[in-house]
Structure formats: C-alpha cells, structure tokens
Write an enzyme that holds these catalytic residues in place. Structure first.
Site, short mmCIF file in Angstrom:
data_model
loop_
_atom_site.label_atom_id
_atom_site.label_comp_id
_atom_site.label_asym_id
_atom_site.label_seq_id
_atom_site.Cartn_x
_atom_site.Cartn_y
_atom_site.Cartn_z
N CYS A 154 -6.24 -12.34 -1.55
CA CYS A 154 -4.94 -11.69 -1.33
C CYS A 154 -3.80 -12.66 -1.68
O CYS A 154 -2.84 -12.28 -2.37
CB CYS A 154 -4.82 -11.24 0.13
SG CYS A 154 -3.33 -10.29 0.47
N CYS A 155 -3.91 -13.93 -1.24
CA CYS A 155 -2.88 -14.93 -1.56
C CYS A 155 -2.81 -15.17 -3.06
O CYS A 155 -1.73 -15.39 -3.61
CB CYS A 155 -3.14 -16.24 -0.82
SG CYS A 155 -2.67 -16.23 0.92
N CYS A 238 3.99 -14.11 5.35
CA CYS A 238 3.83 -12.66 5.33
C CYS A 238 3.70 -12.12 6.75
O CYS A 238 3.11 -12.78 7.62
CB CYS A 238 2.59 -12.29 4.53
SG CYS A 238 2.73 -12.59 2.77
N CYS A 266 -2.06 -21.55 1.05
CA CYS A 266 -2.21 -20.26 0.37
C CYS A 266 -2.53 -20.41 -1.11
O CYS A 266 -2.64 -19.43 -1.82
CB CYS A 266 -0.96 -19.42 0.56
SG CYS A 266 0.51 -20.30 0.05
#
Ligand code: SF4
Length: 270
Positions: A154-155, A238, A266
C-alpha cells in the site's frame, strides 16, 4: 523565497513546475519517452560544523544541489518550520506533497494554511489510479493491517511510486526528518547523497533538533500546525495508519502501531 517562480540565467521568472517539466522532457528524449531516474550523484555534500543549525544546512544544501530543490511536505510541524525558514531566507525551493488518498481532513487544512500564509502553490502528486483500483478490488481498503508485506504494498502504491515522479527533474529534496524521531533515523545526516533516488542531494535541516526545539519555533512563529497535534497526535500520516498516543509513549508510537519500531518506515527514506 518560497514563491512559485525562480529566475533563470536570463533573469526571466520561471516556475518550478516548468523547470521540472523541461528536465523531464530532456530526459524522456534519451529514453524513448520514458522518464529516466538519475544514476550518478548530482552534487557534492558540503562541509558543515557538527552543530550546524537549520539555516546553515538549508542555505548550503540548496546551493550545493545546483538545480531545482523542493521540500517533500507531509504537513508535519517539522515541515512547517522548514517552510517558514525557506521563506525567511528567501531560498529558491518549492513545495511538493503526496496525496495518498487516505489523509486526514485536518491535513488538508494545514495545506490551505500554508498556501494562504506564504502565497505558494503546492505541487501535489497522487498515486496511479489503476494501481489503487486494483489493490482495493483484490484486497479491500484495509489490507495493510493484515501483514507487513501488504502494508509495504500500500505504501509503495500510494507513497513510494508518486515520490519517484515528484523527484524527477529535481537536483535535491528537503525533508523534515530528525535523528531522534525513531530507531530507524539515528544515523541521519544533515545533508547526504540519496542513493535510494539516484544520487539527488537530500537535505535534512532539522536532523539535530529535538522535538522541543521544533515546537518552540512553531509556537514562537505561530505556524499553522495540524489541529490533531492538540489531540495527542505527535506524528501524523495516513488516517487509518495513525492514532493518538498515550502520555509517555514514543511520539511515533501512533504510526503503524501494530508493527515493531524497526519496521516503521514507509519506503520513502529507506
Ligand atoms: Fe497505505 Fe497506511 Fe502506507 Fe498510507 S500509511 S500508504 S494507508 S499503508
């Protein structure tokens, strides 16, 4: 000057976007239309005293980069301090930001505060739509909680890939990282060659500052800090990967709180 424009060699005012676009085009010509990442160090790290202060680090770093420089703004209090210093020092450095699609509403309000206060346009970068759609269709909106691999995925989609595009055409970038922020940042240099991004100059003006110094500056200069800080959010990323910390907890304990401290990066910086 944190303005949108800088002077070129002919004395004409041109924007950072224009500079970056030109440099992208030049590189694209070498690679059949595809952007090319830098592969060689672009600058030499300048000498600094051990106790170098943010102003000196910024001035020497921007000069040493020898080309377009921008701060990667995550709207942290550190970034606000640096933007204020860039403005006061009238340095030719712009601001870019990554919109992951999962930011807090309060973070966008900080972005507005910066634009209003300094009159600058933030250079926003978004993830590639197809990749986000594919991720959500395959794994849903909270896959990052299921495994470290999923979190990195996702990162990578929402931060790392857009960062790569944001850095194209830059000679250097500025971050708000500090040594004491986490166990992964204790060896941080004030200015370094960013080998992860092909040899750009990476400038970390607050590397040696403490959290107390950062906040003292922010309060003294009434910077438009994120309202979530007052709700026990010392470090904000986030929305679904950040939570408030308890008294006495490490300031980054609320980031990816379900992971070990050694894993809390990240991919933007290592
Ligand atoms: Fe995804 Fe969380 Fe990384 Fe944001 S911080 S990109 S939501 S895993």
């Amino acid at each position: 000057m944190l303005s949108k424009k800088v002077q070129n060699h002919d004395g004409k005012k041109i924007s950072f976007r224009f500079i970056k676009r030109m440099q992208r085009c030049e590189r694209a010509g070498d690679n059949h239309g595809e952007p090319v990442k830098n592969t060689e160090p672009q600058a030499t790290v300048p000498q600094l005293p051990e106790d170098a202060q943010p102003e000196e680090i910024l001035v020497k770093g921007v000069a040493a980069a020898g080309g377009a420089v921008q701060i990667a703004c995550s709207f942290s209090v550190e970034d606000l301090v640096i933007i204020d210093l860039i403005h006061k020092l009238k340095l030719p450095a712009g601001v870019f930001a990554l919109d992951t699609g999962r930011l807090n509403e309060e973070t966008y309000q900080v972005a507005e505060g910066i634009t209003e206060r300094y009159g600058i346009a933030i250079d926003w970068f978004f993830p590639r739509r197809e990749e986000v759609e594919e991720l959500l269709r395959a794994k849903g909106p909270y896959s990052f909680r299921e495994s470290l691999e999923n979190r990195h995925e996702c990162c990578r989609i929402r931060k790392v890939e857009p960062l790569g595009r944001a850095l194209e055409g830059l000679a250097g970038w500025i971050t708000g990282m500090r040594k004491e922020q986490s166990t992964t940042r204790t060896e941080l240099s004030c200015i370094e060659i960013d080998t992860l991004h092909g040899g750009l100059l990476k400038i970390n003006p607050l590397a040696n500052w403490s959290e107390a110094q950062v906040w003292e500056y922010a309060k003294t200069h009434r910077l438009p800090v994120n309202r979530l800080h007052a709700q026990a959010y010392p470090s904000i990323g986030c929305a679904p990967c950040t939570r408030a910390v308890a008294e006495g907890e490490h300031p980054r304990a609320g980031r990816w709180w379900w992971e070990n401290p050694e894993q809390k990066e990240c991919g933007l910086h290592r």
